[in-house]
Write an enzyme that holds these catalytic residues in place. Structure first.
Site, PDB file in Angstrom:
ATOM      1  N   ARG A 273       0.805  -1.211   0.000  1.00  0.00           N
ATOM      2  CA  ARG A 273       0.000   0.000   0.000  1.00  0.00           C
ATOM      3  C   ARG A 273       0.851   1.280   0.000  1.00  0.00           C
ATOM      4  NH1 ARG A 273      -5.107  -0.075   2.503  1.00  0.00           N
ATOM      5  NH2 ARG A 273      -4.401  -1.954   3.579  1.00  0.00           N
ATOM      6  N   ARG A 309     -13.029  -1.585  -1.694  1.00  0.00           N
ATOM      7  CA  ARG A 309     -12.649  -1.301  -0.306  1.00  0.00           C
ATOM      8  C   ARG A 309     -13.770  -0.646   0.530  1.00  0.00           C
ATOM      9  NH1 ARG A 309      -9.008   1.429   1.419  1.00  0.00           N
ATOM     10  NH2 ARG A 309      -8.151  -0.104   2.853  1.00  0.00           N
ATOM     11  N   TYR A 313     -14.625  -3.050   3.577  1.00  0.00           N
ATOM     12  CA  TYR A 313     -14.023  -2.673   4.868  1.00  0.00           C
ATOM     13  C   TYR A 313     -14.621  -1.390   5.438  1.00  0.00           C
ATOM     14  CZ  TYR A 313     -10.281  -5.321   2.510  1.00  0.00           C
ATOM     15  OH  TYR A 313      -9.560  -6.243   1.802  1.00  0.00           O
ATOM     16  N   CYS A 339     -25.941  -4.183  -8.712  1.00  0.00           N
ATOM     17  CA  CYS A 339     -27.187  -4.555  -8.041  1.00  0.00           C
ATOM     18  C   CYS A 339     -26.913  -5.132  -6.662  1.00  0.00           C
ATOM     19  CB  CYS A 339     -27.958  -5.547  -8.899  1.00  0.00           C
ATOM     20  SG  CYS A 339     -28.387  -4.818 -10.474  1.00  0.00           S
ATOM     21  N   GLU A 340     -26.406  -4.313  -5.791  1.00  0.00           N
ATOM     22  CA  GLU A 340     -26.112  -4.657  -4.399  1.00  0.00           C
ATOM     23  C   GLU A 340     -26.274  -3.380  -3.594  1.00  0.00           C
ATOM     24  OE1 GLU A 340     -24.959  -7.518  -2.902  1.00  0.00           O
ATOM     25  OE2 GLU A 340     -24.675  -8.716  -4.727  1.00  0.00           O
TER      26      GLU A 340
HETATM   27  N1  LLP Z   1       3.172  -9.071   3.221  1.00  0.00           N
HETATM   28  C1  LLP Z   1       2.188  -9.945   3.498  1.00  0.00           C
HETATM   29  C2  LLP Z   1       2.524 -11.291   3.962  1.00  0.00           C
HETATM   30  C3  LLP Z   1       0.845  -9.551   3.342  1.00  0.00           C
HETATM   31  O1  LLP Z   1      -0.118 -10.409   3.633  1.00  0.00           O
HETATM   32  C4  LLP Z   1       0.547  -8.245   2.892  1.00  0.00           C
HETATM   33  C5  LLP Z   1      -0.833  -7.811   2.700  1.00  0.00           C
HETATM   34  C6  LLP Z   1       1.620  -7.374   2.607  1.00  0.00           C
HETATM   35  C7  LLP Z   1       2.915  -7.820   2.799  1.00  0.00           C
HETATM   36  C8  LLP Z   1       1.419  -5.970   2.108  1.00  0.00           C
HETATM   37  O2  LLP Z   1       0.717  -5.217   3.023  1.00  0.00           O
HETATM   38  P1  LLP Z   1       0.578  -3.620   2.828  1.00  0.00           P
HETATM   39  O3  LLP Z   1       1.965  -3.043   2.947  1.00  0.00           O
HETATM   40  O4  LLP Z   1      -0.009  -3.390   1.494  1.00  0.00           O
HETATM   41  O5  LLP Z   1      -0.321  -3.204   3.922  1.00  0.00           O
HETATM   42  N2  LLP Z   1      -7.191  -5.674   0.645  1.00  0.00           N
HETATM   43  C9  LLP Z   1      -6.839  -5.013   1.894  1.00  0.00           C
HETATM   44  C10 LLP Z   1      -5.394  -5.250   2.269  1.00  0.00           C
HETATM   45  C11 LLP Z   1      -5.022  -6.695   2.367  1.00  0.00           C
HETATM   46  C12 LLP Z   1      -3.585  -6.902   2.696  1.00  0.00           C
HETATM   47  C13 LLP Z   1      -3.204  -8.331   2.604  1.00  0.00           C
HETATM   48  N3  LLP Z   1      -1.839  -8.581   2.884  1.00  0.00           N
HETATM   49  C14 LLP Z   1      -7.169  -3.530   1.773  1.00  0.00           C
HETATM   50  O6  LLP Z   1      -7.648  -3.113   0.729  1.00  0.00           O
HETATM   51  O7  LLP Z   1      -6.986  -2.783   2.730  1.00  0.00           O
END
Ligand code: LLP
Length: 420
Positions: A273, A309, A313, A339-340
């Site tokens: 992210r 998102r 969430y 349609c939700e």
């Molecule tokens: N490493 C592992 C093992 C992970 O599971 C994840 C994210 C990351 C790194 C990267 O995380 P970040 O730096 O992006 O926070 N769909 C959700 C986020 C799911 C994250 C899953 N794992 C959202 O939109 O907030």
């Protein structure tokens, strides 16, 4: 949230000086637009932040696996964090050095593992005893000895949305401390593996550094008896602000808190992210406006199938007009056409009076936006556009109905789709 790359110039919302309207008019809406400058800025900032730890950064492809963007981050010096063989393949095709690919994932299949072994990736982050046994056997068959980090589930609740917390005892991810200790005590059972690291990722959009520090301490205590085990993969999770009111720790705060702990350790990290979220927006067009049940609904041509998102969430992404307007602002429910009832992009966006045809931008949408888009309601996924050096180009075209039908075309011809 607006930033130096996405801001108003002469009353027009621009991406690095280029009006988003120009792109929307050329390729239509919905469309994702990314700033190359912002992406490079983020990569450099993360590298600077983690320099005191000499951390090797691996971009987490799940945040946004677009080939062009992954290639840019690779060229900026980041490796790749993959969670499926598909992501390993994408990283390789983007030109990431195989030695700089780490492969996590709680359910790697034999086919995925064999693919990654043959690609000679740098690290397997292993999440269960069964996976260790399988990886050991397959490595033996492939006559190689891959590096393994054991993914620790430290039993620590991260401060974040429950859907994206991964380090508490009830989560499916990793192995509890007792299991990690047992596995390390029985390393000879895995002669084809080099158990050389501990991996810990407790969640995403982390609200504080305290839990990460606790998780790292636990990982280090488990590794302490084994002098050859001095690699620590601290995962990702570094948060970004989505609104000006958001107060989150910065990547520098994580680095600062961890620096005193990791002397003598090789450190890996997996930001997703933080690299890409604020380098992208989703531009949508207004289709209809209606007052109903005391609310103003702004129905747009983009919705939960493009950006999940908010629906999944309750995430807040600011919605703004492309044209800066003086009119009185009032709250609006910005919804998509799906349609939700949960197909909402923003439950209370403060917006001026709007008409069909007006253009809006959903901000900070670069991470987990296109990556989580779907074809629900047989909607085609939007195109992706990159703004670079004052110009723009499509880096993924809009899907077509034929694209969607292609995988079913044999059934269309009266033949049954082949078994696979
Ligand atoms: N490493 C592992 C093992 C992970 O599971 C994840 C994210 C990351 C790194 C990267 O995380 P970040 O730096 O992006 O926070 N769909 C959700 C986020 C799911 C994250 C899953 N794992 C959202 O939109 O907030």
């Amino acid at each position: 949230m607006l930033n130096e790359s996405f801001c108003y110039e002469d009353g027009e919302l621009c991406c690095d000086g280029l009006p988003l309207r120009t792109i929307a008019q050329a390729v239509g809406t919905p469309v994702y637009v990314y700033s190359a400058a912002r992406l490079r800025h983020n990569a450099a900032r993360l590298q600077r932040a983690f320099a005191p730890l000499r951390a090797e950064l691996h971009y987490s492809l799940k945040a946004n696996p677009n080939l062009t963007l992954v290639r840019m981050l690779s060229q900026a010096g980041l490796g790749a964090d993959a969670v499926s063989a598909g992501e390993v393949d994408r990283a390789l095709r983007a030109g990431v050095d195989p030695a700089r690919i780490v492969f996590a994932g709680v359910g790697k299949t034999p086919a995925e593992i064999t693919f990654a072994l043959r690609a000679k990736i740098g690290w397997f982050n292993v999440e269960s005893r069964d996976e260790l046994t399988l990886l050991n056997r397959l490595a033996g068959e492939e006559k190689c000895r891959p590096q393994v980090a054991l993914r620790l589930n430290p039993g620590i609740q991260a401060q974040t949305h429950p859907h994206i917390a991964t380090g508490h005892a009830a989560a499916k991810f990793g192995m509890p401390p007792e299991t990690v200790a047992e596995v390390l005590g029985a390393r000879t059972a895995y002669p084809h593996l080099r158990l050389a690291g501990i991996h810990v990722h407790i969640g995403s959009q982390l609200g504080s550094v305290t839990e990460t520090v606790a998780a790292v301490r636990l990982a280090q205590s488990l590794a302490a008896p084994y002098p050859d085990l001095r690699t620590l993969n601290i995962g990702g999770g570094f948060p970004v602000p989505y609104t000006p009111d958001d107060r989150y720790p910065q990547p520098e705060d994580f680095a600062h808190a961890l620096a005193p702990l990791v002397g003598g350790w090789r450190v890996l990290a997996e930001p997703g992210r933080a690299a890409i979220a604020d380098a992208g927006v989703l531009v949508i067009g207004v289709v209809a406006v209606k007052e109903q049940g005391g609310q103003r609904f702004v129905i747009a041509d983009g919705g939960m199938t493009d950006l999940l998102r908010p629906a999944l969430y309750g995430a807040i992404h600011e919605v703004v007009t492309l044209e800066q307007r003086d009119g009185p602002l009032a709250p609006a429910v910005v919804s998509g056409p799906v349609c939700e009832s949960t197909d909402v992009l923003h439950r209370a966006a403060w917006l001026p009076p709007l008409r069909p045809g007006d253009l809006l931008a959903v901000l900070t949408a670069g991470a987990y936006g296109m990556a989580m888009a779907s074809n629900y309601n047989l909607r085609t996924r939007p195109p992706e556009v990159l703004v670079e050096d004052g110009d723009w180009r499509v880096i993924r075209r809009r899907e077509t109905w034929d694209d969607l039908l292609r995988l079913e075309s044999e059934a269309l011809d009266g033949r049954s789709p082949e078994r696979s």
